[in-house]
Every structure is written in C-alpha cells, then in structure tokens.
Design a protein around this motif. Sequence first.
Motif, PDB file in Angstrom:
ATOM      1  N   PHE A  20       0.427  -1.390  -0.195  1.00 13.82           N
ATOM      2  CA  PHE A  20      -0.211  -0.335   0.287  1.00 13.82           C
ATOM      3  C   PHE A  20       1.442   0.951  -0.678  1.00 13.82           C
ATOM      4  CE2 PHE A  20      -2.759  -2.977   1.978  1.00 13.82           C
ATOM      5  CZ  PHE A  20      -3.422  -3.274   1.154  1.00 13.82           C
ATOM      6  N   ALA A  21       1.263   2.224  -1.206  1.00 14.86           N
ATOM      7  CA  ALA A  21       1.937   2.944  -1.529  1.00 14.86           C
ATOM      8  C   ALA A  21       3.567   2.071  -1.004  1.00 14.86           C
ATOM      9  CB  ALA A  21       1.763   4.477  -0.726  1.00 14.86           C
ATOM     10  N   LYS A  22       4.391   2.981  -0.649  1.00 16.01           N
ATOM     11  CA  LYS A  22       5.249   2.204  -0.075  1.00 16.01           C
ATOM     12  C   LYS A  22       5.256   1.142   0.985  1.00 16.01           C
ATOM     13  CE  LYS A  22       8.122   6.124  -1.532  1.00 16.01           C
ATOM     14  NZ  LYS A  22       8.708   7.616  -1.262  1.00 16.01           N
ATOM     15  N   LEU A  23       4.247   1.030   1.205  1.00 11.06           N
ATOM     16  CA  LEU A  23       4.101   0.124   2.610  1.00 11.06           C
ATOM     17  C   LEU A  23       3.898  -1.124   1.921  1.00 11.06           C
ATOM     18  CD1 LEU A  23       4.433  -0.830   5.729  1.00 11.06           C
ATOM     19  CD2 LEU A  23       1.971  -0.296   5.883  1.00 11.06           C
ATOM     20  N   GLU A  24       4.786  -1.978   2.483  1.00 11.32           N
ATOM     21  CA  GLU A  24       5.185  -3.202   1.985  1.00 11.32           C
ATOM     22  C   GLU A  24       4.386  -4.415   2.562  1.00 11.32           C
ATOM     23  OE1 GLU A  24       8.512  -5.458   0.288  1.00 11.32           O
ATOM     24  OE2 GLU A  24       7.569  -5.916  -1.205  1.00 11.32           O
ATOM     25  N   VAL A  25       3.240  -4.600   2.608  1.00 11.73           N
ATOM     26  CA  VAL A  25       2.322  -5.994   3.669  1.00 11.73           C
ATOM     27  C   VAL A  25       2.588  -6.968   3.624  1.00 11.73           C
ATOM     28  CG1 VAL A  25       0.333  -5.532   4.156  1.00 11.73           C
ATOM     29  CG2 VAL A  25       1.000  -3.790   3.712  1.00 11.73           C
ATOM     30  N   LEU A  26       2.635  -7.661   2.213  1.00 21.48           N
ATOM     31  CA  LEU A  26       3.026  -9.050   2.019  1.00 21.48           C
ATOM     32  C   LEU A  26       4.646  -8.588   1.766  1.00 21.48           C
ATOM     33  CD1 LEU A  26      -0.164 -10.040   1.069  1.00 21.48           C
ATOM     34  CD2 LEU A  26       0.202 -10.247   3.352  1.00 21.48           C
ATOM     35  N   ARG A  27       5.312  -9.470   1.777  1.00 19.44           N
ATOM     36  CA  ARG A  27       6.640  -9.608   1.153  1.00 19.44           C
ATOM     37  C   ARG A  27       7.020 -11.583   0.968  1.00 19.44           C
ATOM     38  NH1 ARG A  27      11.051  -8.379   4.847  1.00 19.44           N
ATOM     39  NH2 ARG A  27       9.528  -9.104   6.418  1.00 19.44           N
ATOM     40  N   GLY A  28       6.130 -11.860  -0.065  1.00 18.59           N
ATOM     41  CA  GLY A  28       6.070 -13.283  -0.449  1.00 18.59           C
ATOM     42  C   GLY A  28       6.132 -13.815   0.502  1.00 18.59           C
ATOM     43  N   VAL A  29       4.695 -14.761   0.214  1.00 17.57           N
ATOM     44  CA  VAL A  29       4.311 -15.774   0.612  1.00 17.57           C
ATOM     45  C   VAL A  29       3.318 -15.995   0.067  1.00 17.57           C
ATOM     46  CG1 VAL A  29       1.956 -15.666   1.459  1.00 17.57           C
ATOM     47  CG2 VAL A  29       2.794 -13.587   2.541  1.00 17.57           C
ATOM     48  N   ASP A  30       3.955 -17.659   0.200  1.00 13.87           N
ATOM     49  CA  ASP A  30       3.699 -18.957   0.484  1.00 13.87           C
ATOM     50  C   ASP A  30       2.765 -19.998   1.067  1.00 13.87           C
ATOM     51  OD1 ASP A  30       5.454 -18.651  -2.140  1.00 13.87           O
ATOM     52  OD2 ASP A  30       7.374 -18.542  -0.875  1.00 13.87           O
ATOM     53  N   LEU A  31       1.749 -20.099   0.519  1.00 10.87           N
ATOM     54  CA  LEU A  31       0.681 -21.034   1.027  1.00 10.87           C
ATOM     55  C   LEU A  31       0.271 -21.787   0.128  1.00 10.87           C
ATOM     56  CD1 LEU A  31      -0.706 -21.566   4.052  1.00 10.87           C
ATOM     57  CD2 LEU A  31      -1.959 -19.719   2.909  1.00 10.87           C
ATOM     58  N   GLU A  32      -0.480 -23.875   0.768  1.00 14.87           N
ATOM     59  CA  GLU A  32      -0.696 -24.143   0.428  1.00 14.87           C
ATOM     60  C   GLU A  32      -1.317 -25.062   1.447  1.00 14.87           C
ATOM     61  OE1 GLU A  32       1.217 -26.406  -3.063  1.00 14.87           O
ATOM     62  OE2 GLU A  32       0.034 -27.963  -2.679  1.00 14.87           O
ATOM     63  N   VAL A  33      -2.386 -25.082   0.492  1.00 14.89           N
ATOM     64  CA  VAL A  33      -4.013 -25.371   0.766  1.00 14.89           C
ATOM     65  C   VAL A  33      -4.792 -26.272   1.042  1.00 14.89           C
ATOM     66  CG1 VAL A  33      -6.437 -24.687   2.598  1.00 14.89           C
ATOM     67  CG2 VAL A  33      -4.483 -23.049   2.271  1.00 14.89           C
ATOM     68  N   ALA A  34      -5.102 -27.719   1.103  1.00 12.79           N
ATOM     69  CA  ALA A  34      -5.379 -28.858   0.570  1.00 12.79           C
ATOM     70  C   ALA A  34      -7.219 -29.274   0.183  1.00 12.79           C
ATOM     71  CB  ALA A  34      -4.993 -30.257   0.804  1.00 12.79           C
ATOM     72  N   GLU A  35      -7.873 -29.829  -0.361  1.00  9.85           N
ATOM     73  CA  GLU A  35      -9.082 -29.699   0.006  1.00  9.85           C
ATOM     74  C   GLU A  35      -9.206 -30.019   1.676  1.00  9.85           C
ATOM     75  OE1 GLU A  35     -10.921 -29.064  -2.000  1.00  9.85           O
ATOM     76  OE2 GLU A  35     -10.308 -29.469  -4.066  1.00  9.85           O
ATOM     77  N   HIS A  36     -10.565 -29.854   2.424  1.00 10.17           N
ATOM     78  CA  HIS A  36     -10.742 -30.416   4.069  1.00 10.17           C
ATOM     79  C   HIS A  36     -10.038 -29.696   4.906  1.00 10.17           C
ATOM     80  CE1 HIS A  36     -14.111 -31.999   1.181  1.00 10.17           C
ATOM     81  NE2 HIS A  36     -13.515 -33.256   0.636  1.00 10.17           N
ATOM     82  N   GLU A  37      -9.614 -28.930   3.954  1.00  7.52           N
ATOM     83  CA  GLU A  37      -8.129 -28.503   5.428  1.00  7.52           C
ATOM     84  C   GLU A  37      -8.499 -26.935   5.689  1.00  7.52           C
ATOM     85  OE1 GLU A  37      -3.409 -28.165   5.848  1.00  7.52           O
ATOM     86  OE2 GLU A  37      -3.984 -27.539   3.815  1.00  7.52           O
ATOM     87  N   VAL A  38      -8.260 -26.825   7.258  1.00  7.81           N
ATOM     88  CA  VAL A  38      -8.804 -25.876   7.749  1.00  7.81           C
ATOM     89  C   VAL A  38      -6.810 -25.303   8.036  1.00  7.81           C
ATOM     90  CG1 VAL A  38     -10.263 -25.058  10.041  1.00  7.81           C
ATOM     91  CG2 VAL A  38     -10.703 -26.236   9.025  1.00  7.81           C
ATOM     92  N   VAL A  39      -6.948 -24.005   7.697  1.00 16.12           N
ATOM     93  CA  VAL A  39      -5.576 -23.442   7.843  1.00 16.12           C
ATOM     94  C   VAL A  39      -5.544 -21.778   8.981  1.00 16.12           C
ATOM     95  CG1 VAL A  39      -3.728 -22.250   6.820  1.00 16.12           C
ATOM     96  CG2 VAL A  39      -4.581 -23.926   5.789  1.00 16.12           C
ATOM     97  N   CYS A  40      -5.117 -21.665  10.191  1.00 15.56           N
ATOM     98  CA  CYS A  40      -5.072 -20.929  10.999  1.00 15.56           C
ATOM     99  C   CYS A  40      -4.870 -19.180  10.737  1.00 15.56           C
ATOM    100  CB  CYS A  40      -5.510 -20.707  12.225  1.00 15.56           C
ATOM    101  SG  CYS A  40      -7.778 -21.553  12.265  1.00 15.56           S
ATOM    102  N   LEU A  41      -4.692 -18.534  10.660  1.00 18.87           N
ATOM    103  CA  LEU A  41      -3.768 -17.733   9.576  1.00 18.87           C
ATOM    104  C   LEU A  41      -3.142 -16.176  11.296  1.00 18.87           C
ATOM    105  CD1 LEU A  41      -4.172 -15.842   6.401  1.00 18.87           C
ATOM    106  CD2 LEU A  41      -2.406 -17.620   7.143  1.00 18.87           C
ATOM    107  N   ILE A  42      -2.343 -16.498  12.325  1.00 16.27           N
ATOM    108  CA  ILE A  42      -2.268 -15.797  13.392  1.00 16.27           C
ATOM    109  C   ILE A  42      -1.404 -14.763  13.210  1.00 16.27           C
ATOM    110  CG2 ILE A  42      -3.224 -17.363  14.419  1.00 16.27           C
ATOM    111  CD1 ILE A  42       0.136 -18.237  16.259  1.00 16.27           C
ATOM    112  N   GLY A  43      -1.071 -13.518  13.487  1.00 16.40           N
ATOM    113  CA  GLY A  43       0.104 -12.950  13.701  1.00 16.40           C
ATOM    114  C   GLY A  43      -0.496 -11.715  14.786  1.00 16.40           C
TER     115      GLY A  43
END
Lengths: 278, 251
Positions: B17-40
């Motif tokens: 967003f403008a000069k602020l880099e919010v995501l800096r190279g995110v890799d993620l794979e989610v399988a069928e029926h999987e529940v992934v929680c993002l914390i932080g």
Amino acid sequence: MTGGSASRRRLGRSVGGRAVLIALASTVVFFGAIGWVVVHSPGWPVVQRSFFDAERFWDALPDSIARFRLNVQLFLIAEVLSLVFGLVLAVLRSLPGPVFFPIRALAVVYVDFFRALPGILVIFILAFGIPGLRLQGVTNDRFFWGIVALTLLYSAYVSEVYRAGIESVHPSQEAAARSLGLSRVQALRFVIVPQAVRRVIPPLLNDFIGLQKDTVLVSFVGVVEVFRTASIKSSAYFNFTPYLATALIFIVVTIPLARFTDWLVARDRRNQLRGGVR
Amino acid sequence: MTGAGAALRIEGVHKSFAKLEVLRGVDLEVAEHEVVCLIGASGSGKSTLLRCINLLEPIEAGRIVVEGLEITAPDADIDAIRRRIGIVFQAFNLFPHMSVLDNITLAPIRVLKRPRAQAEADATALLARFGLADKRDDYPDRLSGGQQQRVAIIRALAMEPDLLLLDEVTSALDPELVAEVLEIIRELAGQGMTMVIATHEMSFAREIADRVCFLDDGVILEQGPPERIFGAPEQPRTRQFLARIVAAGRL
C-alpha cells in the motif's frame, strides 16, 4: 411513568408555552416595525396602487393559475428526465479503470459545462438557435426546447448529487458484492445505487425546488406560462399586481415541497439514530 | 505436497500500500477439506492476504491458484473464480437496504441465475439450519452483531463456495456473541469445508485448525500443526508473540 417524569413534562410544557409567547411577541414587533416603515415611506401610496391592487389581483389570478399548468408540465417532465439522465451521468463518471477514461472525461466536461452556463442562455440557444438551423423534421416548438434545456441544465446538478451519494456508500459494500461474484455493474445496480439514491432524496428535492422556479425562464422564449401571463397583464394595465399573483402561486406550491424535504431529512436522521434503514 | 489436489495455492505474493510493503513473498498451499488458521500481530498481513486471495486487493507479484484456476492470470475470469471463494469480513458488510433473505439470495439469483423460488427455499433452509429462521424478513440493523455475522456467513455459503475465507470474523463482536459465530465455523469444519481463517482467537485456532501459520512482517514465518506451533514454536518471533498473547490472558 413516575411522578417525576410527569412533572418534568409539565414543566417542559410551561417553558415551551412561554417560549411560544416570546417568539410570537418578537415576531409581531419585528414585522410590525418593518410594516410601519414601509407604510410610512414617502412612495408608499404609489407602490400600494401598482403592487397591491385588489381588483387587478383577482383579475389576474384565474388566468395565472390556468397558465401555471404549463409550468407544472415543464417541471414534471424535466424532473423525470433529469432524474434518469443525471443518474446515467453519475454512473458513467464512477466507472473505474483506464478503459473508461474518455467516458469519465466526457461526463466531467458535460457537468462542468452546464453548471457554468446561466440557464437563460441555454434556453435561448436551444429555443432560438436550433429552430434557426431550419433542419428538416426538427421541431420549432419552444415548449419542447424549454424542456430540453431545463433537462440538460438540471441533469448536471442532479448527477453531482447522485455522485456524492454513490461516493458516500462505503467501499466495503462494493467489496462484499464483488466477493460474491457480482460484476461491477451488478454491484452498482443492486448494492451501491439503491443505497446512494436513498441518501440523496432530500438534496434532490432541493434541486427540484430550484427547477420548479426556473420554469419561468422558458417564458423568455415566448412560452406563455404563468410569468408571461403576468407580464402581459402587467403591461396592459401598467400595474405590477399580476406578478404578486404569480409569486403567491409559487409560494403555495414550493413551500410544501420544502417542508416535505425537511421532514424527509428529519426522518432519515431519526432512522439512522434508531439504526433502521428502510 | 504436490499441489495437484490443492484447493488453494499461493506463490510468492507481494502486496504494497503506497510505500508500505504488507506482503513480502507469501507462499501457502491449502489442501481440500483443510482448515488453516492465520495468526499474527495486527498489521502482520493476515487480512490483506485473505483479501488478495480473491483479488479484492490487486497484487504486485505472485500467483494465486484456486481449485486449479489461476485468478492472477491476465485472461482469468475473476468474477467466475470469485464465485467459488466465499469471504466473510470482520465488519459483516451486509447490505443494509435489503432484508436478510435478499442479502442471501442476491448472488445466487443474479450470479448463478437460480430461480428466485429455489434461491429463497435454499436460503430459508440455511437460515433454519443455523437458527436464524425467524430473522428471514428482518433488516440487518435489527440484528445483533453475532446474528449479522452468522447471516454474513450464510450469505457466503449460499454460493456453495469451494473455499471459505474468514477475516477476523469475531473481532467486531461483543465477547458474549463470539461463541455463536465460532459454533457455526466449528460445524463447517466438521463438514469438511476448506477454510482459511485469520483470527485472534488462539484457543479456537488451536482447537479447529489442521495447520496454523504465523505471519510476521509480511511473510509466513512458521507453520505447522497447532500442537507444535502453540506447544513448541521454533522461531523466537513466534514465541514472543505467543508469550504476549498468554500474558494478555487470551490463550
């Protein structure tokens, strides 16, 4: 209810009663003073004869009312057309992305142009200019061109009101609509515009009070509506009282619309406080 | 993971967003029926990542593939792919000028071209299933926050999505209303709904997640089964974050 709140209400009423009396007294004094100055001014007898002639008034009123019908037609047709055209302009102006730049630019130029021009000039140019071209199949009807001119003028104002409404709908509403798979146009049509229109009804009505009064401008290209009728009678008898009849007609029609607008605004505010939207 | 059966594959996503880099190279794979929680922590990029998945936020670099369809491809039919992804927002974002029923049936009728009667019957069944049958004709502002959020979840479910994204869906709720919303999510997880959930509810994440991802400063710093992330985090930043959560009494 407890006795405390009842007595508070009673107190409120007596304070309210005194306020009404004070307001009444100050109104009487204020307007009484103005009236006294007017009536005792040196030119009053002449003004009274030429502006407040009861006989001329009652002579002009029926014809004026009959001719006011034309103003009502001008107003109603131009209002409906500019509601539609204004919305189209506002939507065109809110189209995103570089592809639509020319359309956005065109809408901006249109709005700037017609808001900049005095209404009477647009009416003159259309009602005298276009028939002057002597194009085949193009009407010379001044009434028709009057409606076109008023519509072009008021669409510009109305589109700005709509645009403010569209921009006042929070972007999260569009995000929610788009996330469900609605296209940009569907999001506008079903989610954004309905909310925007609801919010801008009071300012729209405000513009239409202006339009209502501006219908008299069409008299200057020869449409014999209420104002023209008054000026014909006024010149015939060298007396200004017919204008008074015209003024009265506009007041009678416009003030209820203004009060209705206020009522809508107040109701919206109440609904918002209560959390209702309908 | 091979990625062949993945419900969602994210590769090298960058977002600023403008000069602020919010995501800096995110890799993620989610399988069928999987529940992934993002914390932080707040500002770590959880919400932005979710909003990027269906391109509500355009991304600068990377690829996002949903059910084998690349939404980031230049010729992708974004609207068509979005239909398969449900998203529920922190602030509900219900349409205030529509009844609960109309909120839910709008997209099935206009996007999936379902007949109105069928869409309404489906919506009514969903409402009944989640205990909101009597709210069918109410307007959103007449509902409690918890009820509004449940309606928002139902609105997303009515599109029968392959993937559901939940963006801190309980953060705007009074504490006593959180449980009713979590209950729905628990039920969906039990039925095998593929979900990516950004949340501050750590005990809920521990209970429901197949995998927990700790986002820090725009990257997924650490991920794994909840027992490991909450029990024995490897990264100092993860330990630090969890220590603060424990100190605040939220785990």
